[in-house]
Design a protein around this motif. Structure first.
Motif, PDB file in Angstrom:
ATOM      1  N   GLY A 114      40.678  53.371 -10.034  1.00  0.00           N
ATOM      2  CA  GLY A 114      42.274  54.332  -9.102  1.00  0.00           C
ATOM      3  C   GLY A 114      42.862  54.997  -8.798  1.00  0.00           C
ATOM      4  O   GLY A 114      43.479  55.346  -8.059  1.00  0.00           O
TER       5      GLY A 114
ATOM      6  N   GLU B  72      45.885  46.730  -4.834  1.00  0.00           N
ATOM      7  CA  GLU B  72      45.022  48.794  -3.772  1.00  0.00           C
ATOM      8  C   GLU B  72      44.891  48.162  -2.209  1.00  0.00           C
ATOM      9  O   GLU B  72      44.537  49.742  -2.116  1.00  0.00           O
ATOM     10  CB  GLU B  72      43.629  48.180  -4.867  1.00  0.00           C
ATOM     11  CG  GLU B  72      43.675  47.269  -5.618  1.00  0.00           C
ATOM     12  CD  GLU B  72      42.391  47.262  -6.533  1.00  0.00           C
ATOM     13  OE1 GLU B  72      42.186  48.712  -6.650  1.00  0.00           O
ATOM     14  OE2 GLU B  72      41.527  46.605  -7.010  1.00  0.00           O
TER      15      GLU B  72
ATOM     16  N   PRO C 291      44.002  53.970  -2.884  1.00  0.00           N
ATOM     17  CA  PRO C 291      44.896  53.888  -3.979  1.00  0.00           C
ATOM     18  C   PRO C 291      45.314  54.428  -5.387  1.00  0.00           C
ATOM     19  O   PRO C 291      45.941  55.083  -4.803  1.00  0.00           O
ATOM     20  CB  PRO C 291      43.780  55.426  -4.282  1.00  0.00           C
ATOM     21  CG  PRO C 291      43.623  55.934  -3.202  1.00  0.00           C
ATOM     22  CD  PRO C 291      44.660  55.495  -2.205  1.00  0.00           C
TER      23      PRO C 291
ATOM     24  N   GLU D 257      46.791  51.744  -6.241  1.00  0.00           N
ATOM     25  CA  GLU D 257      48.067  51.163  -6.193  1.00  0.00           C
ATOM     26  C   GLU D 257      47.467  49.994  -7.400  1.00  0.00           C
ATOM     27  O   GLU D 257      48.717  48.893  -6.992  1.00  0.00           O
ATOM     28  CB  GLU D 257      49.212  50.472  -4.832  1.00  0.00           C
ATOM     29  CG  GLU D 257      49.208  51.108  -4.005  1.00  0.00           C
ATOM     30  CD  GLU D 257      50.377  51.866  -5.094  1.00  0.00           C
ATOM     31  OE1 GLU D 257      51.356  51.055  -4.927  1.00  0.00           O
ATOM     32  OE2 GLU D 257      50.275  53.391  -5.124  1.00  0.00           O
ATOM     33  N   GLY D 258      46.531  49.850  -7.971  1.00  0.00           N
ATOM     34  CA  GLY D 258      46.353  48.724  -8.374  1.00  0.00           C
ATOM     35  C   GLY D 258      46.265  48.980  -9.631  1.00  0.00           C
ATOM     36  O   GLY D 258      48.016  48.490  -9.729  1.00  0.00           O
ATOM     37  N   TRP D 259      45.590  49.205 -10.041  1.00  0.00           N
ATOM     38  CA  TRP D 259      45.866  49.433 -12.234  1.00  0.00           C
ATOM     39  C   TRP D 259      47.367  50.660 -12.088  1.00  0.00           C
ATOM     40  O   TRP D 259      48.148  50.184 -12.941  1.00  0.00           O
ATOM     41  CB  TRP D 259      44.664  50.029 -13.377  1.00  0.00           C
ATOM     42  CG  TRP D 259      44.306  48.612 -13.226  1.00  0.00           C
ATOM     43  CD1 TRP D 259      43.165  48.008 -13.012  1.00  0.00           C
ATOM     44  CD2 TRP D 259      44.527  47.585 -14.682  1.00  0.00           C
ATOM     45  NE1 TRP D 259      42.808  46.718 -13.898  1.00  0.00           N
ATOM     46  CE2 TRP D 259      43.254  46.163 -14.703  1.00  0.00           C
ATOM     47  CE3 TRP D 259      45.475  48.491 -15.765  1.00  0.00           C
ATOM     48  CZ2 TRP D 259      43.990  45.668 -15.395  1.00  0.00           C
ATOM     49  CZ3 TRP D 259      45.697  46.597 -16.754  1.00  0.00           C
ATOM     50  CH2 TRP D 259      44.432  45.850 -16.257  1.00  0.00           C
TER      51      TRP D 259
END
Lengths: 277, 224, 589
Positions: free
Chosen positions: C147, C165, C169, C171-173
């Motif tokens: 991501g 997420e 993109p 916004e997750g990990w």
């Protein structure tokens, strides 16, 4: 060694530094004075906008003067007091001067701040007129939607569960609420000239912003809040609405138009939309 | 720029105030605020003992700000429109825990007094009691968590329960640190830090954590 | 002075043994000087990355369709641009502007300038650096996780940063690592601040009263207090945000949000709450970046103008006033956020009043130069540049401090220009002035003057070429954080200005190679520095270059006078060091 001597003792370094500062001031003044197309704001279309411009100009006059004086003062000091073998003039300071410039800046800066309060109060401290046209503005990734209450003058209830962009209900107007049947949802904002409009700004997902340069207004669309904002546009025309709060990968494409139209055109717009519902 | 004090400069050099001496003439140049810097510059210790006390004061100020951020968030969040706030019925054992923690502060004060009276055995006794009460408090807090969990109230169940877990969790972690410090003083002869300083610093921390808990407890009960 | 117990102006103490072994000496060192250099090198690494990111951004703004070799798909996408925005801001603010002036130079010179052998808590100091390092590793790791890097800006506004997420993109990990990194950084900075404050309070040399502290120490001291009170708040905010993201709580996320046609399960939180917590930290952070630079500017201006700092007391009080007021103005970042307009008014008045101590500083800098005997060494040029940039960048703040005017300029390039000049470039000029000034002391060699001057000319002119035009396109409505100007009609005619700024940015960026070459060349081949190459007065010049492990080689110095005794009438030399005993000052007969 020869090079170092030339660089530290000579007149070249202070002269160049002073010159750069003078050129900086000259170019800055020139750009502000000559209204180059890439350095000017568009004319405002509200009286509040004109007031904000006035306050802006006043601030520019004050800060511009300070800018010119201090940069030129620095340029002068750099050149005048360069090392040419003299002994520095010893002083630790002057309480009188400290008191003078402290007082002067307090008066100047706070005075400016208090004067600027007027334009702010006009936008934000006052309620809209009761007959103001109500339009709800909703931001979501990455479009604006504008909702008019329709002939009944009432907005239908919203239900997040019923939101579905694909089936033509991007706002989630509750199908069971009769007030919502005649609501008009359009992607651009159309308002009549010289009539007060009250926007109800909200967001469905992340923070967005409603910005029209000619209104001189930015307002975040804050999830969980409905933020009212009123204005009276006085010039017919089409103006761009943009999002200025980082809202995700399509941020720079989140865009719409504000159409300020005559009363007749506004009525026509409403009729045409109502027919299409 | 006009100079204010040229004539006395030669005098300043002649009179030459020594270290720690203040002289008030001049705008800043030679001023002294009576604060003479490191007083006990006995070459033996690199860091004066009072630096540890100062350090603890500063640390507590930082910790206070950390908790105040949670507290202000709590107050704002609770009174928001549409806050979805369901007041939390805190487990009753919290009352007991609070009493235990207050008692631990009292025993700690006792231990400190014993130490000042150079009663090593009494000190060790009361100090160990304090540690025990501290552990009891943490155990009580864990029981409170388990009781809440048994009622189906978890971290994410409601904003009020979220704050409850955050408050008790953050405070509990800080208190565990305090327990470690208590154990350290009990079992390890301190080398760099004089024992008296260590006791004083740990006591400050412990009393602060006690007071902080009482405040949080009142906030959770009265301000729910 | 005969009454005083000390002999020879100092106290003797037993020598401190130098640690043996590479790891103890250079990696896990507890010596504040080594830690200072570690911080400095970390900031140097970060600034190189930060500059490369900004150049990529500038490139994309002008040539959005160009094919880039290292970008997947060839062309940079919108989200990649936003990731650059986020990472550039985060890396620069935290790992450069906070790390270099405070962690780097503050660590190295605060103990020496107050005559202490080390920080009060050396092991805590080491811990603080390594936690900062860990934070840096976390933020860099955000580039390579699935991501990619987060796209929510350095302010991480929720709900964009709080929902995972689904909002975009990165916004997750990436966002999780970002929060983790910031939280670790807060922790490290708290430890550092504790150390700085305790050291300044308790480890000053005999005679070093508060009003004899060099203004650099005042800068670091007040910065540390700001850090102590501000970083804890951001840490708390970071924890709550992390819980919102990973544990399903709703501190910052309101009910009924629909992202991508999916109803989110949160209820009743407030995004404004995050903004308040963030800016309660974020505004003091601005001063954390600039106060050390102000101290360095005063210090260097006085040294090379051969004059005492004009109005020393006023300068010290102004630093304190800025620090104090800095905690009451955070709301001026939120004028358009939906915060109560009455609060907006209050924040506005407080913000205008923070201009007063800033103006006092500027007047006193000019006063220091006035009537001086100015020597144009490279550190002096950067200090002069600092004053010019601080004025230019500070004045635009008076526009933004007024909510009504801010309504027009908020989130435009005007704001970008404002904060880059005042807290970015000015602060970096402070760092450069400090580097050129203290390099001889830190590494025992002089830096090359001609190269330094070339570096200055390019950087000074370049900075103005990049950031002055930005004000104008901001006034014309140029919106910040736009990856692509094509969708908005009124942005098209600003493109030529963007081109100019991009070219200026590339030239200025390239000119930094003069600095890097100078730095590493002088490290090895520079001429040896004497104890006091600038004829300066503060305690760091009383010791060898570089200083021995205990800073003063077996003695504690004592202090007899204020920090800036230059050109004192009646004295032979044009400087009287703080450590010189009054009897030893050579006088004109």
């Amino acid at each position: 060694m020869r090079i170092r001597k030339r660089n530290s003792g000579s007149v070249a370094t202070p002269a160049l530094l002073s010159l750069i500062l003078v050129v900086l001031v000259a170019i800055t003044v020139y750009v502000f004075a000559s209204n180059l197309p890439w350095a000017v704001r568009p004319a405002p279309i509200t009286s509040v906008g004109a007031e904000i411009d006035h306050q802006y100009d006043l601030t520019l006059a004050v800060t511009g003067t300070v800018f010119i004086l201090s940069q030129l003062g620095l340029a002068f000091a750099v050149f005048k007091f360069r090392d040419h073998g003299q002994r520095a003039h010893f002083t630790r300071g002057s309480n009188t001067l400290e008191a003078i410039w402290t007082t002067a800046t307090i008066v100047l800066f706070l005075g400016l701040g208090l004067m600027g309060h007027k334009a702010w109060a006009e936008v934000r401290f006052t309620a809209p007129a009761p007959d103001a046209i109500q339009v709800e503005v909703t931001g979501n990734q990455f479009v604006f939607n504008f909702r008019y209450p329709g002939p009944d003058g009432k907005f239908g209830r919203l239900d997040p569960k019923q939101i579905s962009a694909s089936t033509g209900n991007p706002l989630g107007i509750d199908a069971n609420d009769p007030a919502g049947k005649d609501d008009i949802v359009v992607p651009t904002l159309t308002v009549p000239v010289n009539h007060e409009v009250n926007l109800l700004i909200r967001s469905q997902d992340v923070i967005h912003n409603f910005y029209v340069r000619e209104l001189r207004i930015q307002q975040d669309a804050m999830p969980g809040m409905v933020i009212p904002l009123h204005f009276t546009a006085n010039t017919i025309g089409q103006y761009e609405v943009v999002c200025t709060q980082l809202c995700g990968l399509g941020h720079s494409r989140m865009h719409s138009y504000l159409n300020v139209v005559s009363d007749a055109d506004y009525d026509a717009f409403l009729k045409q939309q109502a027919a299409g519902q | 720029m006009p100079s204010t004090i040229v004539t006395e400069e030669i005098e300043l050099i002649h009179s030459g105030k020594g270290p720690g001496g203040g002289d008030s003439s001049g705008d800043g140049g030679n001023g002294g605020d009576g604060d003479g810097g490191r007083g006990d510059s006995s070459g033996a210790t690199r860091v004066p003992q009072r630096a540890y006390v100062t350090g603890m004061f500063i640390a507590l100020a930082g910790i206070l700000m950390f908790f105040m951020a949670f507290v202000s968030a709590y107050i704002v969040r609770k009174d928001m429109p549409n806050s979805a706030w369901i007041p939390l019925q805190g487990p009753r054992i919290l009352w007991l825990n609070t009493l235990v923690l207050i008692a631990s502060s009292l025993t700690l004060g006792r231990a400190h007094n014993r130490f000042k009276a150079q009663d090593e055995e009494g000190f060790r006794h009361w100090w160990a009691t304090t540690t025990f009460l501290g552990i009891l408090f943490v155990a009580g807090q864990i029981i409170a968590w388990r009781q809440l969990a048994a009622q189906g109230i978890f971290l994410a169940s409601n904003p009020s329960s979220s704050f409850f877990y955050v408050f008790t969790g953050a405070h509990g972690l800080h208190l565990l640190g305090g327990i470690l410090a208590l154990l350290y003083v009990q079992f390890r002869a301190t080398r760099k830090v004089a024992r008296g300083t260590a006791i004083e610093v740990v006591s400050m921390y412990w009393h602060f954590m006690d007071g902080l808990w009482v405040f949080l407890f009142l906030l959770l009960y009265l301000g729910r | 002075m005969s009454s005083h117990a000390h002999t020879g102006g100092s106290t003797v103490h037993a020598p401190i043994a130098e640690p043996s072994g590479f790891i103890r000496k250079y990696i896990f060192s507890v010596d504040h000087k080594v830690i200072g250099i570690q911080y400095f090198l970390l900031a140097l690494t970060a600034v190189v990355i930060g500059i490369v990111l900004s150049l990529l951004m500038r490139f994309h703004l002008v040539w959005p369709n160009a094919t880039l070799p290292f970008v997947s798909g060839g062309q940079m996408s919108q989200e990649q641009y936003l990731a650059l925005v986020t990472m550039h801001g985060t890396i620069m603010v935290f790992f450069v502007l906070t790390t270099a002036p405070q962690g780097g130079f503050g660590n190295y010179f605060l103990p020496i300038q107050i005559g202490a052998p080390d920080m009060a808590f050396p092991r805590l100091n080491m811990l603080s650096f390594w936690v900062t390092f860990l934070a840096f590793v976390c933020i860099i790791a955000a580039f390579v996780v699935p991501g990619g890097a987060p796209i929510s800006g350095w302010t991480g506004y929720t709900p964009l940063s709080g929902l995972g997420e689904i909002t975009g993109p990165g916004e997750g990990w990436g966002q999780t690592l970002w929060i983790l990194s910031i939280s670790l950084f807060c922790l490290a900075s708290l430890l550092g601040a504790l150390n700085f404050i305790a050291t300044t309070i308790d480890l000053r040399a005999p005679g070093m009263s508060l009003m004899r502290l060099p203004l650099t120490v005042w800068g670091w001291f007040v910065t540390a207090i700001l850090g102590l009170l501000a970083f804890g708040v951001l840490l708390a905010g970071g924890i709550l945000l992390l819980l919102d993201r990973s544990a399903g709580t709703s501190f910052f996320i309101p009910a009924g949000l629909v992202v991508n046609d999916q109803l989110q399960a949160h209820s009743g939180g407030s995004p404004l709450l995050w903004q308040h917590l963030f800016w309660f930290f974020g505004h003091p952070e601005v001063y954390i970046a600039i106060l050390p630079g102000m101290g360095v500017a005063s210090h260097v201006l006085s040294t090379f103008a051969r004059k005492p700092v004009y109005g020393y007391r006023a300068m010290a009080y102004a630093i304190c006033a800025i620090g104090f007021l800095g905690f009451m103005v955070w709301g001026h970042h939120m004028f358009v956020s939906g915060m109560s307009p009455y609060s907006g008014f209050a924040f506005s008045v407080l913000t205008m009043s923070i201009g007063v101590p800033s103006a006092i500083k500027t007047f006193n800098w000019l006063g220091t130069l006035w009537g001086g005997k100015i020597q144009f060494k490279t550190p002096m040029l950067f200090a002069l540049g600092f004053v010019s940039l601080f004025v230019s960048g500070g004045l635009s703040g008076l526009f933004l401090a007024q909510p009504a005017v801010d309504n027009m300029l908020h989130a435009t390039y005007y704001v970008v220009a404002h904060f880059h000049l005042v807290m970015g470039v000015a602060a970096i000029f402070g760092i450069f002035a400090a580097t050129y000034f203290w390099f001889p002391k830190m590494f025992g060699r002089m830096m090359n003057e001609p190269l330094g001057k070339i570096h200055f000319w390019f950087t000074f002119v370049g900075a103005y070429c990049i950031f002055m035009p930005m004000h104008f396109i901001g006034i014309a409505g140029g919106i910040r954080r736009y990856a692509d100007a094509s969708a908005v009609g009124f942005l098209a005619h600003l493109q030529p200005v963007h081109e100019f700024m991009t070219i200026a940015a590339f030239i200025t960026g390239a000119a930094q190679l003069f600095f890097l070459c100078n730095f590493f060349y002088s490290l090895k081949f520079g001429p040896k520095a004497s104890k006091n190459p600038w004829n300066a007065t503060t305690l760091e010049w009383d010791t060898d270059s570089p200083p021995p492990i205990d800073n003063f080689g077996g003695h504690y110095p004592s202090v007899y006078r204020g920090p800036y005794e230059f050109s004192v009438p009646g004295a032979v030399d044009d400087f009287i060091p703080q450590w010189q005993e009054p009897a030893q000052v050579a006088r004109v007969k």
